[in-house]
Design a protein around this motif. Sequence first.
Motif, short mmCIF file in Angstrom:
data_model
loop_
_atom_site.label_atom_id
_atom_site.label_comp_id
_atom_site.label_asym_id
_atom_site.label_seq_id
_atom_site.Cartn_x
_atom_site.Cartn_y
_atom_site.Cartn_z
N LEU A 169 0.95 -1.27 0.11
CA LEU A 169 -0.09 -0.05 0.11
C LEU A 169 0.74 1.04 -0.02
CD1 LEU A 169 -2.45 -1.27 2.87
CD2 LEU A 169 -3.06 -0.99 0.44
N GLU A 170 0.61 2.04 -0.95
CA GLU A 170 1.06 3.59 -0.75
C GLU A 170 0.23 4.23 -0.21
OE1 GLU A 170 4.02 4.65 -1.37
OE2 GLU A 170 4.75 2.55 -2.33
N ALA A 171 0.26 4.89 1.16
CA ALA A 171 -0.93 5.45 1.93
C ALA A 171 -0.19 6.65 2.34
CB ALA A 171 -1.19 4.69 2.81
N VAL A 172 -1.16 7.84 2.81
CA VAL A 172 -0.99 8.78 3.56
C VAL A 172 -1.45 8.92 4.88
CG1 VAL A 172 -1.09 11.32 3.62
CG2 VAL A 172 -0.76 10.20 1.44
N ILE A 173 -0.70 8.70 6.14
CA ILE A 173 -1.27 8.80 7.32
C ILE A 173 -1.50 10.02 7.75
CG2 ILE A 173 -0.98 7.74 9.54
CD1 ILE A 173 -0.91 5.63 7.31
N PRO A 174 -3.08 10.32 8.12
CA PRO A 174 -3.28 11.78 8.56
C PRO A 174 -2.88 11.97 10.03
CG PRO A 174 -5.20 10.32 8.55
CD PRO A 174 -4.17 9.41 8.09
N GLU A 175 -2.56 13.25 10.27
CA GLU A 175 -2.34 13.84 11.77
C GLU A 175 -3.70 13.63 12.57
OE1 GLU A 175 0.17 17.22 14.24
OE2 GLU A 175 0.00 17.07 11.83
#
Length: 868
Positions: A439-445
């Motif tokens: 998975l290429e993902a963006v982890i939100p803050e």
Amino acid sequence: MSAPVTPLTSRADASRPDASRSSGADASRAGAPRPPASRPAASRPAPEPLSTRRWILDLSAVFVLLLIPVVGFWPTFDGARYLVAALGGVFLGMALGVVGRLLRWGVLVLSAATIVVYFLFGAALALPNTTVAGVIPTLESLRLLALGVVTSWKQLLTTIAPVATDDGHLIVPFLLALVAAVLTTSLALRLRSAAWALIPAAAFLAVEIALGTSQPAVPVIQGVVFGLVAVVWLAVRQAWQPQAAAISVGEGSANRSAGLRRLLMGGAVVVVAAMIGIATSGVAAPSSPRYVLRDVVIPPFDIREFPSPLQSYRAYVRDFPDEPLFTVSGLPEGARVRLAAMDAYNGTVYNVSDSGAGSSSAFAPARTNMSADAEGTPATLHVEIGAFEGVWMPDAGAVRSVTFDGGRADDLRRTAHYNESTSTGVVTAGLAEGDEYTLEAVIPEVPSDEALADQSFAPLTLPEQQGVPEDLADLASKTVAEATTPVEQVRALQQMLSEGGYFSHGLAGQPLSRAGHGAERISTLLGSEQMVGDDEQYATAMALLSREVGIPARVVMGFYPDEDQAGQGVFAATGDTLHAWVEVAFADAGWVPFDPTPPEDQVPSDQTTKPKADPKPQVLQPPPPPQEPVDLPPTVADDRGSEDENAFDAALLWTIISIGVGLLGLLAVLLAPFIVVGALKAARRNKRRQAERASDRISGGWDELVDRASDYGAPVRPGATRQEDAGVLTAAFAEPRVATLASRADLEVFGPTDPTPADIDAFWTQVDEIVGGMGKGRSVWQRLGARLSIRSLLEGTRFALPPRTRATAPRSAKRTAKAEPSVTSAPAATPAATNDAPPAHPTRRASRRERDKTRSAPEPSRPAQETE
């Protein structure tokens, strides 16, 4: 003294420049044997020159018609890069059509030129990453272009839209635009009727729709614009049709009236079409997505066909306390693995909703450019499936792309779906042990309470909750009564549950805690003196309480490591790390997680007093009815899977049948005018052939011959005698038998006796032979146009078309006259037939006759129709 006799010539011969010279030369040779006529070499006649306004009109209309399907591809591709390939194909195709018209290229030459242009420019426009300096094609470019003619269609349909523009998918719009532009431009510039040019343009639009998405870009506007452009183009072309070069006395006003009437009718059609398009554009948009080929290759997915994953919560906790369900490599500290997000409650279970786009059930096939607007920390996660089974795909954050590995990679890729609004994914083929993916993902803050202090709740429309216990609204109102900000209201509900309740899975050796999250279980939890439950009950209770006071909330089920395991390289998800929490939507921060479940070490001190509000369930506990389906989720999923396959087969079959019936219906509608014209002509012929009187059958046979000749373009006049018609038909088709047939018809009709049945059959046989020979030497389009012409059907009605003159005689007849000089002395029309349409240049015509009087002598013999 008697004036010298000028020999009669047909109007076709009189219009030829060499007519007088030929007659004079024949006379001077005094009967010398005439050399045999030799046909010229097979040279293509020069095309009719087009005016400047005609060039501008046709090219502009063609470009606009082709631009409509090009714009329709917008939802299919990721970005505007495809416009370079599509518009490049349009311009190149139109250029080929123009050059082919100027140089008089045939079909084979034009086709070869199109292939050369495809390979020469296709690499730069459709495959720029395979070229040298972005322009010069390489061997790899040529190979991919050759294969793309066959394979690009499947690749486009099996890739989830919007597709990337750097994977060879641009071959499809480039090839379609190139071929459609060549055909549309060539037909528009070469044929007299612009309607034929609409066929490839409409086919381009139909293919674009079939290859597009189920949610097209402005479909109503596309159809309205295409129809308006087509109607305006046809109307202007009809108004610009060349009129007769010469008209008889009294016909000028009639022709002017007819032209004005056609112009006004065309304008009225355009105005009505525009009004209808504008009136319906606001309300005619489809209320549901349309079916396209992509839906057949990749059927739409409905997550509601599967049970709620929250029902299996207690089963995973009980059956896999320490056994790894899957492992995740690269999970950042503080990140959570999401499994499912649910926002609809029906009194029994929390599940995904069916509210359409943007809801928890709005899954779309996974692609390579998802979550484009997500912000946070990029992360690359590798997931390896262990004991976990099911359709829900573990992921984290906002997923940009997913790449499957292993032997089942292709099946998993084709059946993977993702919901960007809930950041959850599913694989309808089902995950099993041994499967893995990246998975290429963006982890939100996760924002702090201070950051949320000034933020309001997001104005979302969530599905209405059903079956909620009545006392929850009063409890929620009292809990948030002292809160002054939105985040304080959420914290009040969270702390009421996490600090005032106790934790227990209800397993062996633990305090009693029933599984499930139905209305009765939640009412018992909140009504007891000691609230006891686990994540399943507390998350459901907080979401229901939040919704009662207008807070947009949903339940999320997933995994995250304990505090002492956070930040490790590999996270092993087990039943002990399975959790459920609540997410609340804020205006700027989006969905923020909250954990209402008490700590695991917060257990009730006195189990015997725990369920004072409802002591009877202690006796009736083992085993509760909802427990059985929760204990066996794989079996339920497998049974549903087989049913879904059968349902899918039936749905696919029904879809194919519906598409087939629709295409047949559309084909019937398109062919209806042609079928009606053919049926009317057949009925007219049968009526003439079976007339009551024998003489009427002979007259009907002659009328049939004249009508068929009129449909082929012969300039016959209404009310002319048979001998006059015979002269016109002889000149038009070079058929000497017509004059004999006309004399025979006069003899049979006006003779003293009625013709016998044998005479009638012989007459009709000769009529059929002559009619059958009219199509010789003509193209397929000319023969088809004659069969579908309505000129003869309208003759004698108020809608009759203006009669043709010599200026509009068929071009094939002119070519025949030029190719065979011996026809100069062939039988011609009667004087009346010759004088019915004066030439366009009477002075020049008179001078030729004067030369004929002085240089030629009458020929020794003439057919009967010329000596009358």
